[in-house]
Design an enzyme around this catalytic site. Structure first.
Site, PDB file in Angstrom:
ATOM      1  N   GLU A   6       0.856  -1.180   0.000  1.00 16.10           N
ATOM      2  CA  GLU A   6       0.000   0.000   0.000  1.00 16.10           C
ATOM      3  C   GLU A   6       0.894   1.232   0.000  1.00 16.10           C
ATOM      4  OE1 GLU A   6      -2.775   0.496   3.246  1.00 16.10           O
ATOM      5  OE2 GLU A   6      -3.520   2.357   2.407  1.00 16.10           O
TER       6      GLU A   6
ATOM      7  N   GLY B  36       3.546   2.098  10.564  1.00 12.77           N
ATOM      8  CA  GLY B  36       3.337   1.390  11.821  1.00 12.77           C
ATOM      9  C   GLY B  36       3.048  -0.077  11.568  1.00 12.77           C
TER      10      GLY B  36
ATOM     11  N   GLU C 249      -2.399  -3.897   7.010  1.00 12.29           N
ATOM     12  CA  GLU C 249      -3.523  -4.816   7.230  1.00 12.29           C
ATOM     13  C   GLU C 249      -3.686  -5.877   6.149  1.00 12.29           C
ATOM     14  OE1 GLU C 249      -3.847  -1.465   6.460  1.00 12.29           O
ATOM     15  OE2 GLU C 249      -5.514  -1.143   5.084  1.00 12.29           O
ATOM     16  N   ASN C 250      -2.626  -6.288   5.429  1.00 12.66           N
ATOM     17  CA  ASN C 250      -2.750  -7.315   4.389  1.00 12.66           C
ATOM     18  C   ASN C 250      -3.677  -8.438   4.825  1.00 12.66           C
ATOM     19  OD1 ASN C 250      -0.365  -6.023   3.152  1.00 12.66           O
ATOM     20  ND2 ASN C 250       0.694  -6.987   4.864  1.00 12.66           N
TER      21      ASN C 250
ATOM     22  N   GLU D  30      -5.370  -2.696  12.755  1.00  9.41           N
ATOM     23  CA  GLU D  30      -5.151  -3.527  11.566  1.00  9.41           C
ATOM     24  C   GLU D  30      -6.194  -4.643  11.495  1.00  9.41           C
ATOM     25  OE1 GLU D  30      -3.261  -2.065   9.606  1.00  9.41           O
ATOM     26  OE2 GLU D  30      -2.231  -0.794  11.067  1.00  9.41           O
TER      27      GLU D  30
ATOM     28  N   GLU E 189      -9.383   4.790   6.538  1.00 14.64           N
ATOM     29  CA  GLU E 189      -8.509   5.164   7.657  1.00 14.64           C
ATOM     30  C   GLU E 189      -9.231   5.964   8.735  1.00 14.64           C
ATOM     31  OE1 GLU E 189      -5.976   3.639   8.220  1.00 14.64           O
ATOM     32  OE2 GLU E 189      -5.446   2.818   6.272  1.00 14.64           O
TER      33      GLU E 189
END
Ligand SMILES: [Zn+2]
Length: 867
Positions: free
Chosen positions: A122, A262, A265-266, A299, A321
């Site tokens: 991303e 940080g 979230e795959n 996540e 987000e």
């Protein structure tokens, strides 16, 4: 000079082709990785004749279309893409290309961190792995085969469920992963390496068992338990709060040391900066523990808000987000103290987002153009985005908000959508028309509400006048008033709230006004005595309040809304400091009110530590027309000394009572006591007296928790340099083999307000523990220096020059980290003529540097253009 192109929201069109399935095979070798990519392409626009596939830094070896091997003259290769003539409704494209993870210092695509191969895709990293339609609205079912040395990479992970493993010849092995749920390629992930792990299971609300694992460098397994507990709590919370269940058989998390962000979230395979996974009492601070809990949750929550329902394009980033930050803030509030959490959220918003919103890089939460999308992972998109969601939650109320969320999930599951789709779902349950509210998505800068009142004892009425002052945007255009929920109370002498009775305005509930106009006048009746104004309770809207009628000491002592109590103390301190900077003596009433809080034994220790915090330099700088750091520091230190002298005995007694060096528990009360003790010691140590300095030294050596040890180290460094030397040495020897703790060491030294900080930072770059290729280390050494106002704004201009040198140096390695650092120059327009000339020279030098990335160019040119 290279070209820097701008991309506009209005130019968005759906993709003419989509990719139904993608089957990938990775052969990982020491020097390079071979990628084979077989895609089933479907044409969506019948007029389309040419397929464009994004690709950067790829060695293309072979390409087939429907099993016909294409020679180079049968397609077009251009910068960042290939174009293949394609005039059919379906096609099967097979590509073999090679990539070089070791040379990838930008940390986008597939790269090697330590000995571990991992990915970050991303927003646009996947195009560095293979040719693809790299945009979030192309949703594909992925199958991934990974082949690597069994000894070098015993662990081979990708998204979805594990479908097979095999031992191959030459010491190699293979795993096959299948993700049944279509996803955009930015959610693709791969990890290969020799990793340790801890495992657990979670049974979902419908009774399905999910296997959970957290992977990390071998030897760190025992630092993963807090993260695992946090993951299970998050899964449970999303079930009972939103009715959302996890959808795969496995959920894996991998901690890596080199990571730009940080965490990511795959789908089914989160990759984390190790800072947000690894913790134990000896090496992590209390805020590290809380940060892990919140990022693990964030996540995880993306699985529904981001993965199953994703963004149509990157202008819509706040859709996932803002919403997911709101969800993680609510989760942390439920797990810990709601008030403490809210004050932390507000503090972070004002220190980062308000500053951004007031400066040259301000943008709406949904920007309408960008040069480099990586520059828009900002406090505005995330944190202001979360406040916008929170306002809708306030407008709808908990139950209606939940019903609107259900509608959003049910309607758009499996789609790539936009913020207007989310607003449509909210409108379906909203008691008011949200049309004017939508301006929060397209306008920028922070509005101010100017508030005044008039009371009549004859009629027992109060007229409240609220005037919105809306700043012009960065293009100097006028903007329109906002719609917002404004939570207030009118308090009687004893702190009781009068009922709000009015027919002038919509009341969303018993305490919240729905403001939609530039000027609002509301008459409240049956107010039997002159009321005290308690405004923007619980911080119901992200605005600035200006009002001359606030009774700070009264609110500090009597308001039942914790935010207003905190805010009264904070604003009273700000105004006291500002008066001191104008030459006034310290305000006696402030000192008294501070003392009253200090003596209040009924307050929760964490809340007390927040209320007793003095405003930061950043907060004070925001209010200055021309920045003068030394005037702020002088006033701050003087105020601390006055408080320390005035309450010397009380402070010492409280510190003593709170001090429990062997307690390393991370429950709310223990964390609060440590925070309060550190806060009070910070006031007392400003006196520079020997016995207090020795007290700080004792706290350094006796402490078993990192929170106390680190706080004491920081105080010694700033107030007792002769005692700091041995403590710093001790710290270095204890932790030099632990990168996560060395980040803290570098940060303490780079944040130091003593003279000679720049020289020390320069020499620390040679320290064996420092590595310019590891983003965490850059952030803690160079980033902390750039955020250290005393050192950065030093009159010599050396601070500006050093950071400019670092921006140029790091840009060649990692443009994303470099552009973050370049943001340090955002106060350019508010410097004295002398300092402005110094900084301007450095900004020009960066801008004119050959081969500058889009990332840095966009930030630096915005700063220069604004003035
Ligand atoms: Zn996120």
């Amino acid at each position: 000079m290279q070209e820097h192109k701008t991309i506009y929201f209005k130019e968005y069109t759906p993709s003419p082709y989509t990719i139904e399935t993608c089957s990938l095979e990775f052969i990982i070798e020491e020097s390079s990785t071979r990628v084979e990519n077989i895609m089933e392409i479907k044409r969506c626009d019948p007029h389309a004749k040419e397929l464009r596939l994004d690709g950067e830094m790829l060695d293309l070896e072979l390409l087939w279309v429907d099993d016909i091997l294409y020679s180079e003259d049968m397609y077009t290769k251009e910068e960042g893409a290939i174009r293949i003539p394609l005039d059919s409704d379906t096609a099967r494209i097979r590509i073999i290309n090679r990539i070089y993870p070791d040379e990838n210092t930008a940390l986008e695509g597939l790269y090697r961190s330590g000995g571990i191969w991992c990915t970050q895709n991303e927003p646009e990293g996947f195009r560095r792995i293979t040719y693809f339609i790299d945009r979030p609205d192309v949703m594909t079912r992925f199958t991934t085969k990974i082949i690597a040395s069994k000894e070098r990479c015993p662990v081979l992970l990708s998204n979805g469920n594990l479908r097979g493993t095999a031992t191959l010849e030459n010491g190699k092995h293979m795993t096959l992963w299948e993700d049944p749920i279509p996803k955009p390629c930015y959610l693709f992930a791969l990890v290969a390496g020799d990793l340790g792990s801890i495992t657990d299971t979670f049974t979902t609300m419908s009774g399905k068992q999910v296997d959970l694992a957290i992977y990390c460098d071998r030897g760190n397994e025992n630092k993963c338990h807090h993260a695992m507990r946090s993951l299970k709590k998050s899964m449970e919370w999303d079930e009972y709060t939103y009715g959302r269940e996890y959808d795969l058989e496995v959920y894996n998390i991998v901690a890596v040391d080199s990571f730009n962000m940080g965490a990511m979230e795959n789908k089914g395979l989160n990759i984390f900066n190790s800072h947000y996974v690894l913790a134990d009492e000896e090496t992590a601070t209390d805020s590290d523990f809380l940060g892990i809990e919140s990022v693990i949750a964030h996540e995880y929550f993306h699985n529904w808000t981001g993965n199953r329902i994703t963004c149509r394009n990157w202008f819509e980033l706040t859709l996932k987000e803002g919403l997911t930050v709101f969800r993680d803030q609510c989760f942390s509030a439920d797990m810990n103290s709601p008030l403490t959490q809210r004050l932390d959220d507000v503090r972070s918003l004002r220190e980062r987002q308000y500053v951004e919103d007031a400066g040259p890089t301000a943008h709406p939460i949904k920007p309408d153009h960008y040069m480099e999308i990586n520059n828009f992972y900002t406090a505005t998109v995330y944190e202001k985005g979360a406040e916008v969601i929170r306002m809708m939650h306030t407008v709808l109320g908990t139950e209606r908000f939940r019903r609107a969320m259900d509608l959003y999930f049910d309607t758009f599951d499996g789609d790539a959508v936009g913020t207007e789709d989310f607003l449509w779902a909210m409108q379906s349950e909203s008691p008011v028309d949200l049309t004017p509210f939508k301006r929060w998505y397209s306008q920028e800068r922070t509005p101010t509400l100017r508030i005044s009142s008039e009371y009549s004892s004859d009629s027992a009425e109060l007229v409240l006048r609220i005037v919105q002052s809306i700043p012009r945007n960065t293009k100097n255009q006028e903007q329109l008033p906002y719609a917002l929920p404004f939570n207030i109370a009118l308090l009687s002498e004893n702190g009781e709230a009068f009922d709000l009775i009015t027919s002038d305005i919509i009341l969303l509930n018993t305490k919240t006004l729905w403001i939609t106009e530039e000027v609002t006048e509301v008459k409240f009746s049956a107010i039997s005595s002159v009321p005290k104004l308690s405004l923007n309770r619980h911080f119901s809207a992200p605005v600035i309040i200006e009002c001359d009628e606030i009774d700070y000491p009264f609110l500090m002592a009597h308001d039942r809304d914790g935010f207003v109590r905190f805010e009264a103390a904070n604003r009273f301190a700000i105004e006291t400091l500002e008066a001191m900077m104008e030459g006034s003596e310290v305000n006696e009433r402030y000192i008294e009110s501070y003392g009253a809080l200090l003596r209040d034994s009924t307050m929760d220790p964490m809340f007390k530590s927040q209320v007793l915090e003095l405003p930061s330099i950043t907060t004070m700088m925001q209010r200055q027309e021309t920045i003068d750091v030394s005037a702020i520091v002088k006033a701050q230190e003087r105020l601390k000394q006055v408080l320390a002298k005035c309450y010397y005995d009380e402070l010492q007694e409280s510190i003593c009572a709170l001090y429990a060096p062997s307690n390393t528990d991370i429950d709310g009360l223990s964390i609060g006591k440590r925070a309060l003790k550190n806060r009070l010691l910070g006031i007392l140590v400003s006196l520079g007296n020997e016995s207090i300095s020795h007290l700080a030294q004792a706290h350094y050596h006796e402490a078993l928790s990192m929170s106390e040890r680190l706080a004491a180290l920081d105080l010694l460094e700033n107030y007792a340099p002769e005692l700091a030397v041995s403590a710093l040495n001790d710290f270095y020897i204890r932790y030099s083999d632990q990168t996560l703790v060395m980040n803290k060491y570098f940060s303490v030294l780079a944040s130091s307000r003593r003279g000679g900080t720049l020289e020390r930072v320069i020499s620390l770059q040679e320290d064996p523990a420092y590595d310019v290729k590891v983003p965490n280390l850059v952030r803690s050494l160079i980033g902390s220096f750039a955020r250290n106002p005393v050192a950065f704004y030093n009159e010599s201009g050396d601070g500006f020059r050093f950071v400019a040198d670092q921006v140029i140096l790091i840009d060649a390695l990692n443009p994303q980290i470099a552009s973050g650092l370049a943001g340090a120059f955002k106060n350019y327009g508010r410097l004295s003529t002398f300092q402005k000339a110094q900084m301007g020279g450095e900004l020009e030098r960066i801008k004119n540097h050959p081969n500058l990335s889009n990332n840095v160019y966009e930030i630096v040119s915005k700063i220069l253009e604004a003035h």
